[in-house]
Design a protein around this motif. Sequence first.
Motif, mmCIF file in Angstrom:
data_model
loop_
_atom_site.group_PDB
_atom_site.id
_atom_site.type_symbol
_atom_site.label_atom_id
_atom_site.label_comp_id
_atom_site.label_asym_id
_atom_site.label_seq_id
_atom_site.Cartn_x
_atom_site.Cartn_y
_atom_site.Cartn_z
ATOM 1 N N SER A 390 0.842 -1.201 0.000
ATOM 2 C CA SER A 390 0.000 0.000 0.000
ATOM 3 C C SER A 390 0.872 1.244 0.000
ATOM 4 O O SER A 390 2.102 1.167 0.162
ATOM 5 N N ALA A 391 0.219 2.392 -0.115
ATOM 6 C CA ALA A 391 0.947 3.670 -0.118
ATOM 7 C C ALA A 391 1.763 3.844 1.161
ATOM 8 O O ALA A 391 2.766 4.568 1.169
ATOM 9 N N ALA A 392 1.350 3.165 2.226
ATOM 10 C CA ALA A 392 2.050 3.304 3.514
ATOM 11 C C ALA A 392 3.491 2.814 3.435
ATOM 12 O O ALA A 392 4.334 3.190 4.267
ATOM 13 N N ASP A 393 3.781 1.966 2.438
ATOM 14 C CA ASP A 393 5.162 1.472 2.303
ATOM 15 C C ASP A 393 6.124 2.575 1.836
ATOM 16 O O ASP A 393 7.340 2.432 1.969
ATOM 17 N N PHE A 394 5.572 3.652 1.301
ATOM 18 C CA PHE A 394 6.437 4.800 0.959
ATOM 19 C C PHE A 394 6.669 5.579 2.264
ATOM 20 O O PHE A 394 6.080 6.620 2.523
ATOM 21 N N ASP A 395 7.550 5.004 3.101
ATOM 22 C CA ASP A 395 7.699 5.496 4.478
ATOM 23 C C ASP A 395 8.842 6.490 4.647
ATOM 24 O O ASP A 395 9.164 6.901 5.763
ATOM 25 N N GLY A 397 11.790 5.804 4.464
ATOM 26 C CA GLY A 397 12.891 5.123 5.144
ATOM 27 C C GLY A 397 13.289 3.842 4.443
ATOM 28 O O GLY A 397 13.356 3.779 3.201
ATOM 29 N N GLU A 398 13.487 2.790 5.236
ATOM 30 C CA GLU A 398 14.039 1.530 4.754
ATOM 31 C C GLU A 398 13.193 0.898 3.632
ATOM 32 O O GLU A 398 13.727 0.504 2.591
ATOM 33 N N VAL A 399 11.873 0.845 3.841
ATOM 34 C CA VAL A 399 11.027 0.162 2.845
ATOM 35 C C VAL A 399 11.018 0.958 1.533
ATOM 36 O O VAL A 399 11.129 0.382 0.441
ATOM 37 N N GLU A 400 10.951 2.260 1.655
ATOM 38 C CA GLU A 400 10.922 3.073 0.436
ATOM 39 C C GLU A 400 12.240 2.940 -0.334
ATOM 40 O O GLU A 400 12.242 2.935 -1.572
ATOM 41 N N ARG A 401 13.344 2.802 0.404
ATOM 42 C CA ARG A 401 14.633 2.615 -0.295
ATOM 43 C C ARG A 401 14.620 1.339 -1.126
ATOM 44 O O ARG A 401 15.104 1.304 -2.255
ATOM 45 N N ILE A 402 14.009 0.288 -0.557
ATOM 46 C CA ILE A 402 13.936 -0.979 -1.314
ATOM 47 C C ILE A 402 12.991 -0.824 -2.504
ATOM 48 O O ILE A 402 13.246 -1.341 -3.599
ATOM 49 N N ILE A 403 11.915 -0.090 -2.293
ATOM 50 C CA ILE A 403 10.985 0.161 -3.415
ATOM 51 C C ILE A 403 11.740 0.870 -4.538
ATOM 52 O O ILE A 403 11.633 0.501 -5.716
ATOM 53 N N GLN A 404 12.534 1.872 -4.159
ATOM 54 C CA GLN A 404 13.276 2.624 -5.189
ATOM 55 C C GLN A 404 14.265 1.722 -5.916
ATOM 56 O O GLN A 404 14.461 1.839 -7.133
ATOM 57 N N ALA A 405 14.836 0.785 -5.174
ATOM 58 C CA ALA A 405 15.821 -0.109 -5.792
ATOM 59 C C ALA A 405 15.155 -1.133 -6.703
ATOM 60 O O ALA A 405 15.711 -1.530 -7.731
ATOM 61 N N SER A 406 13.909 -1.555 -6.351
ATOM 62 C CA SER A 406 13.302 -2.683 -7.075
ATOM 63 C C SER A 406 12.251 -2.272 -8.097
ATOM 64 O O SER A 406 11.891 -3.085 -8.965
#
Length: 486
Positions: A390-395, A397-406
């Motif tokens: 969900s949009a909440a994963d754009f935190d 921090g850590e989770v958003e960094r992984i989102i940006q990487a993947s």
Amino acid sequence: MVKDGAAHLRGLRDARTIFIDGRRVADVTTDPAFAGAVASAASLYDLQAEDPEGMTFDLGDGTRTGLAWMLPRNHAELVKRRVAMERIAARSCGMMGRSPDHVASTFVGFMAGRHAYDSRGGAALSSYFEAARRADHWIGYVIINPQADKSRQAKDQPGGDLVARIVDEDAGGITIRGAKMLATAGVMANELMVSGIVALMPGDEPYAFTAVMPLATKGIKLLSRRSYEAAVTSVFDYPLSARFDENDAVVFFEDVKIPWDRVFVHRDLRMMQAQWHETRAHVMQNYQCIVRLSVKLRFLLGLAHRIAETNGILGFPQTRETLGLLAAKASSIEAMVVAMEAQGEDFHGVFVPDRRLLVSAQVLAQTIYPEFIEAIRGLSGGGLVMVPSSAADFDGGEVERIIQASQRSPVAGSEDRVKLMKLAWDAVGSEFGSRHLQYEMFYSGPQFAIRGNSYRFHDWTGPKAMVQGFMDSYGLDRAPAKAAAE
Ligand SMILES: Cc1cc2nc3c(=O)[nH]c(=O)nc-3n(C[C@H](O)[C@H](O)[C@H](O)COP(=O)(O)OP(=O)(O)OC[C@H]3O[C@@H](n4cnc5c(N)ncnc54)[C@H](O)[C@@H]3O)c2cc1C
């Protein structure tokens, strides 16, 4: 004065009875199951208020109302009306099927065939039409019986109160009891029309009526399906479900009294069919559907192209072939709208689209839409589900960094990629998207009925004469009988 969104919202705060999830809805404009879609509904009236010249017309005394209520007199007026309907459809990317221009179009078709009614029904229809368009009402309708046993007539269904029927009548009007299937957008309409489009048989007279009443009439109960809007985590996650979940509800009429001036057809088996096909109601209402579909296909085509760009597959010949085929299908529906207008006819003073081309478009629409959905799924691959929960994963921090990487794309940042894939999923795969597939396949009737109309309304004279003419141009090359004997 033009009806705007605020006026529409005020009109919905009445005593209407809607049930969902085991509770009665107090205010449909604020309830979390409906508020987003109702706000979108209201915005359609704001569109009119923002551009009265382009979206409304003058009733002759300075009152302006939505163009869908216009009885077009010529091709130019039909096209002007259509452009307004396209703009209404564009507001929801074609996702709101029963917008106010739908049943308004039905009534325009009824009025074009006003001569088909008996004098009492015709007078009731005319005076209701004038009042409804002056109020710029949003009307929903229920014209199909609940599924039960398709092999039996309505009167032979066991259990009594399945199908809405006349149970009483007096000098004041009729009283009806029983159910009808699926009022789409009924919860956000001002009024509800109840009728039937499936042919009736002798003995079905109590089921043979067409009437209209305010949604808040005592005894009308709407049983909503599950709200997709209520289940969304955010607009970012479900941008279509959150705003355009127009709702579908079973309607139960519990001894609903309807005055005679709102009853257009009464115990008349022949008229139950004639009201659709001897008038131009069936044409006008489905013309609105095809206009809306052409807008929706344009949106889905754009989505397909953007997905291909985002995944870096646009340069592959196979992808271009898929997109080319989709473009041709979308264009064919668009072309049919233009053609049915160009070949329109003057029907008792109202200029209406060509019926043969309209039913042809309906037949094609029922197969083109599922093909579109399958093609978009095919272009998307696993990307539709390879998205954060969900949009909440754009935190931040850590989770958003992984989102940006993947989440990568040659043309989009990670947030835009996720945004697109979530939009695509909502259009083709979510519960909302899946309901849309069912809608496009069934809203106008099962395939056999639509194809039956295509057979019925096609003029076979020309094709048959062409074959006969050609066959007459040759034959067996027999030698004369006498010569053969010698
Ligand atoms: C999302 C959605 C929104 C809708 N909104 C509205 C609305 O706003 N107002 C409204 O009035 N209605 C609405 N409808 C109802 C719609 O008009 C009907 O679903 C449609 O007419 C088909 O009828 P049915 O659902 O009873 O399906 P059926 O007619 O039962 O069809 C189901 C299957 O049974 C087969 N079948 C049925 N009868 C026969 C037969 N005699 N011979 C051979 N095969 C047969 C069909 O071919 C089909 O494969 C909506 C439907 C959907 C799905």
